[in-house]
Write a protein that holds these residues in place. Sequence first.
Motif, PDB file in Angstrom:
ATOM      1  N   ILE A   1       0.843  -1.198   0.000  1.00  0.00           N
ATOM      2  CA  ILE A   1       0.000   0.000   0.000  1.00  0.00           C
ATOM      3  C   ILE A   1       0.878   1.249   0.000  1.00  0.00           C
ATOM      4  O   ILE A   1       1.754   1.417   0.852  1.00  0.00           O
ATOM      5  CB  ILE A   1      -0.939   0.005   1.212  1.00  0.00           C
ATOM      6  N   ILE A   2       0.649   2.106  -0.986  1.00  0.00           N
ATOM      7  CA  ILE A   2       1.378   3.368  -1.119  1.00  0.00           C
ATOM      8  C   ILE A   2       0.383   4.522  -0.983  1.00  0.00           C
ATOM      9  O   ILE A   2      -0.585   4.598  -1.741  1.00  0.00           O
ATOM     10  CB  ILE A   2       2.095   3.474  -2.489  1.00  0.00           C
ATOM     11  N   ASN A   3       0.600   5.405  -0.024  1.00  0.00           N
ATOM     12  CA  ASN A   3      -0.271   6.561   0.182  1.00  0.00           C
ATOM     13  C   ASN A   3       0.287   7.754  -0.591  1.00  0.00           C
ATOM     14  O   ASN A   3       1.344   8.284  -0.262  1.00  0.00           O
ATOM     15  CB  ASN A   3      -0.373   6.887   1.671  1.00  0.00           C
ATOM     16  N   LEU A   4      -0.430   8.180  -1.631  1.00  0.00           N
ATOM     17  CA  LEU A   4       0.034   9.274  -2.483  1.00  0.00           C
ATOM     18  C   LEU A   4      -0.487  10.647  -2.061  1.00  0.00           C
ATOM     19  O   LEU A   4      -0.222  11.639  -2.731  1.00  0.00           O
ATOM     20  CB  LEU A   4      -0.392   9.013  -3.938  1.00  0.00           C
ATOM     21  N   THR A   5      -1.218  10.709  -0.968  1.00  0.00           N
ATOM     22  CA  THR A   5      -1.867  11.958  -0.554  1.00  0.00           C
ATOM     23  C   THR A   5      -0.902  13.141  -0.546  1.00  0.00           C
ATOM     24  O   THR A   5      -1.204  14.213  -1.087  1.00  0.00           O
ATOM     25  CB  THR A   5      -2.489  11.806   0.846  1.00  0.00           C
ATOM     26  N   ASN A   6       0.261  12.956   0.070  1.00  0.00           N
ATOM     27  CA  ASN A   6       1.225  14.055   0.189  1.00  0.00           C
ATOM     28  C   ASN A   6       2.437  13.874  -0.718  1.00  0.00           C
ATOM     29  O   ASN A   6       3.420  14.608  -0.595  1.00  0.00           O
ATOM     30  CB  ASN A   6       1.688  14.166   1.648  1.00  0.00           C
ATOM     31  N   ILE A   7       2.351  12.905  -1.628  1.00  0.00           N
ATOM     32  CA  ILE A   7       3.476  12.631  -2.533  1.00  0.00           C
ATOM     33  C   ILE A   7       3.211  13.168  -3.932  1.00  0.00           C
ATOM     34  O   ILE A   7       4.108  13.707  -4.593  1.00  0.00           O
ATOM     35  CB  ILE A   7       3.760  11.110  -2.590  1.00  0.00           C
ATOM     36  N   TRP A   8       1.954  13.030  -4.382  1.00  0.00           N
ATOM     37  CA  TRP A   8       1.586  13.414  -5.749  1.00  0.00           C
ATOM     38  C   TRP A   8       0.535  14.513  -5.702  1.00  0.00           C
ATOM     39  O   TRP A   8      -0.553  14.325  -5.154  1.00  0.00           O
ATOM     40  CB  TRP A   8       1.065  12.186  -6.505  1.00  0.00           C
ATOM     41  N   ASP A   9       0.846  15.677  -6.280  1.00  0.00           N
ATOM     42  CA  ASP A   9      -0.087  16.814  -6.260  1.00  0.00           C
ATOM     43  C   ASP A   9      -1.399  16.482  -6.960  1.00  0.00           C
ATOM     44  O   ASP A   9      -2.455  17.009  -6.604  1.00  0.00           O
ATOM     45  CB  ASP A   9       0.550  18.037  -6.924  1.00  0.00           C
ATOM     46  N   GLY A  10      -1.329  15.616  -7.970  1.00  0.00           N
ATOM     47  CA  GLY A  10      -2.538  15.256  -8.713  1.00  0.00           C
ATOM     48  C   GLY A  10      -3.580  14.551  -7.871  1.00  0.00           C
ATOM     49  O   GLY A  10      -4.758  14.514  -8.237  1.00  0.00           O
ATOM     50  N   ALA A  11      -3.158  14.000  -6.726  1.00  0.00           N
ATOM     51  CA  ALA A  11      -4.099  13.291  -5.853  1.00  0.00           C
ATOM     52  C   ALA A  11      -5.198  14.222  -5.343  1.00  0.00           C
ATOM     53  O   ALA A  11      -6.319  13.788  -5.069  1.00  0.00           O
ATOM     54  CB  ALA A  11      -3.358  12.656  -4.687  1.00  0.00           C
ATOM     55  N   LYS A  12      -4.888  15.522  -5.223  1.00  0.00           N
ATOM     56  CA  LYS A  12      -5.873  16.483  -4.734  1.00  0.00           C
ATOM     57  C   LYS A  12      -7.046  16.641  -5.693  1.00  0.00           C
ATOM     58  O   LYS A  12      -8.133  17.054  -5.294  1.00  0.00           O
ATOM     59  CB  LYS A  12      -5.209  17.843  -4.521  1.00  0.00           C
ATOM     60  N   LYS A  13      -6.826  16.325  -6.967  1.00  0.00           N
ATOM     61  CA  LYS A  13      -7.858  16.508  -7.985  1.00  0.00           C
ATOM     62  C   LYS A  13      -8.680  15.245  -8.231  1.00  0.00           C
ATOM     63  O   LYS A  13      -9.583  15.249  -9.062  1.00  0.00           O
ATOM     64  CB  LYS A  13      -7.209  16.964  -9.294  1.00  0.00           C
ATOM     65  N   VAL A  14      -8.326  14.173  -7.545  1.00  0.00           N
ATOM     66  CA  VAL A  14      -9.026  12.899  -7.726  1.00  0.00           C
ATOM     67  C   VAL A  14     -10.078  12.751  -6.640  1.00  0.00           C
ATOM     68  O   VAL A  14      -9.813  13.034  -5.466  1.00  0.00           O
ATOM     69  CB  VAL A  14      -8.035  11.717  -7.679  1.00  0.00           C
ATOM     70  N   ARG A  15     -11.251  12.284  -7.018  1.00  0.00           N
ATOM     71  CA  ARG A  15     -12.311  12.175  -6.030  1.00  0.00           C
ATOM     72  C   ARG A  15     -12.012  11.033  -5.048  1.00  0.00           C
ATOM     73  O   ARG A  15     -11.287  10.093  -5.366  1.00  0.00           O
ATOM     74  CB  ARG A  15     -13.658  11.989  -6.722  1.00  0.00           C
ATOM     75  N   PRO A  16     -12.587  11.108  -3.830  1.00  0.00           N
ATOM     76  CA  PRO A  16     -12.347  10.059  -2.829  1.00  0.00           C
ATOM     77  C   PRO A  16     -12.809   8.679  -3.320  1.00  0.00           C
ATOM     78  O   PRO A  16     -13.525   8.557  -4.303  1.00  0.00           O
ATOM     79  CB  PRO A  16     -13.189  10.522  -1.633  1.00  0.00           C
ATOM     80  N   ASN A  17     -12.378   7.644  -2.592  1.00  0.00           N
ATOM     81  CA  ASN A  17     -12.737   6.255  -2.883  1.00  0.00           C
ATOM     82  C   ASN A  17     -12.243   5.816  -4.267  1.00  0.00           C
ATOM     83  O   ASN A  17     -12.905   5.066  -4.960  1.00  0.00           O
ATOM     84  CB  ASN A  17     -14.255   6.057  -2.766  1.00  0.00           C
ATOM     85  N   THR A  18     -11.072   6.334  -4.654  1.00  0.00           N
ATOM     86  CA  THR A  18     -10.431   5.963  -5.916  1.00  0.00           C
ATOM     87  C   THR A  18      -9.054   5.391  -5.614  1.00  0.00           C
ATOM     88  O   THR A  18      -8.295   5.967  -4.831  1.00  0.00           O
ATOM     89  CB  THR A  18     -10.295   7.189  -6.840  1.00  0.00           C
TER      90      THR A  18
END
Length: 238
Positions: A197-214
């Motif tokens: 499991i890799i958490n991209l929340t604070n690693i990839w800026d694009g994660a902010k634009k993706v809706r939850p539960n993805t």
Amino acid sequence: MSTSRPMRDLMVQVLATVMIPLTIAGTGLYYTRWQQNLSDLKTMIDLVSDENSEKRKFGIAMLEYLLKNNKVPVEFVAAQLDYANSSSDKQMLPLMEAALMKAADENPTVAETFRKALERLPSRLFVHAMTDQQRACITTMLLSLKDGDRAQISVPLIAQVNWDGKQHELRVLKDSDMERGKAIANMFASLGLDLKIINLTNIWDGAKKVRPNTFELWFGNAPLPIVCGGTAQPAKTQ
């Protein structure tokens, strides 16, 4: 004493004379606004479910407006997302998600409403495979899952990629989705696919634009499970 008591009685009568009309007026105003909110929600639902595509777009715009003003409860958001998810109009769900994300930018409470509503839908799992065998493997594993587990996942895309990953990864895009990510990883682990499991929340800026539960599943060079013709063994249950 005799003078003060009539004065108190008079004050009570004055307050009652003032407060009763105010209470009635306040109740009437609340009821009127409640009726208007219901009317707005009904109009929005009618537009979103209309056969005319332009009216559906207008309905989604109305949904965004109502969300910004805290007029859409979680249950309505969940119902609309569920409807859009099963609609033959493939543009409806992306448009509705975009409206929710725009509303969340202006109204922070919408983000929480959006997240709770999406929790009621299957998790979106975008799969990235390097080989045809891996592409076939995800289909085989989905069919091998228990009915209850399979119903919790939707795979909208299986993409062909080239990368040098040594392990298979499940990428989580929101901190709030970590628990569900662990549950998904455990589902596949029971079939022999070990996912890091890799958490991209604070690693990839694009994660902010993706809706939850993805989530994203990336096949690496590690062995595939036996169910897919590989050598990886299913995880032992505790």
